[in-house]
Design a protein around this motif. Structure first.
Motif: not given
Length: 164
Positions: A142-164
């Protein structure tokens, strides 16, 4: 002696096949939609999608990534955006999981160009080379983010989840 040589050759071929199979599985990306339906994308599937180059600042310069828009990857797995991203679906997010157990969340509207100009991509090359074992085979960027905490390395799985 000839039987021993044959056993050795067959063992060598079998070991090679197992190594190739493990390498291919390491290049796979699992995507799960809101209903729990799972799709598995191979490296070839991902590289066949429209790709882009993004440049991101680092402490001593920049890095250039060859990537696919995360929205495109998710659409390839059957997850809808645009006009379908409304109502209850606005409370859905993407959970990106890494091989080492690291996880981060990205709200679906952050991925959809109908909501934002922010780029969120799945990178597979950095500066023209495959991502190394510490970063790859895939990485969220995510190039414009200041902190790279969501720049997940070694991605294996992407899940769409509902927030409840």
């Amino acid at each position: 002696m000839r039987n021993l040589r044959t056993v050795f050759v067959l063992t060598f071929i079998l070991m090679g096949a197992l190594i190739l199979q493990a390498a291919a599985q390491a290049q796979q990306l699992t995507v799960q939609n809101e209903a729990g339906k799972t799709s598995v994308l191979t490296r070839a599937d991902i590289e066949a999608l429209p790709h882009i180059k993004v440049t991101a600042p680092i402490s001593n310069g920049t890095e250039t990534f060859d990537a696919v828009a995360l929205k495109v990857v998710l659409e390839r797995a059957g997850i809808g955006f645009g006009d379908t991203l409304k109502g209850k679906r606005l409370a859905s997010c993407l959970l990106a999981e890494a091989a080492d157990g690291y996880r981060a969340v990205i709200a679906l509207p952050e991925i959809d160009p109908a909501f934002t100009d922010k780029q969120v991509v799945l990178a597979y090359l950095k500066d023209g080379k495959p991502l190394d074992d510490k970063e790859g085979p895939y990485r969220i960027v995510i190039p414009d983010e200041r902190r790279k905490a969501r720049w997940v390395r070694q991605v294996t799985t992407l899940k769409v989840v509902d927030v409840q």
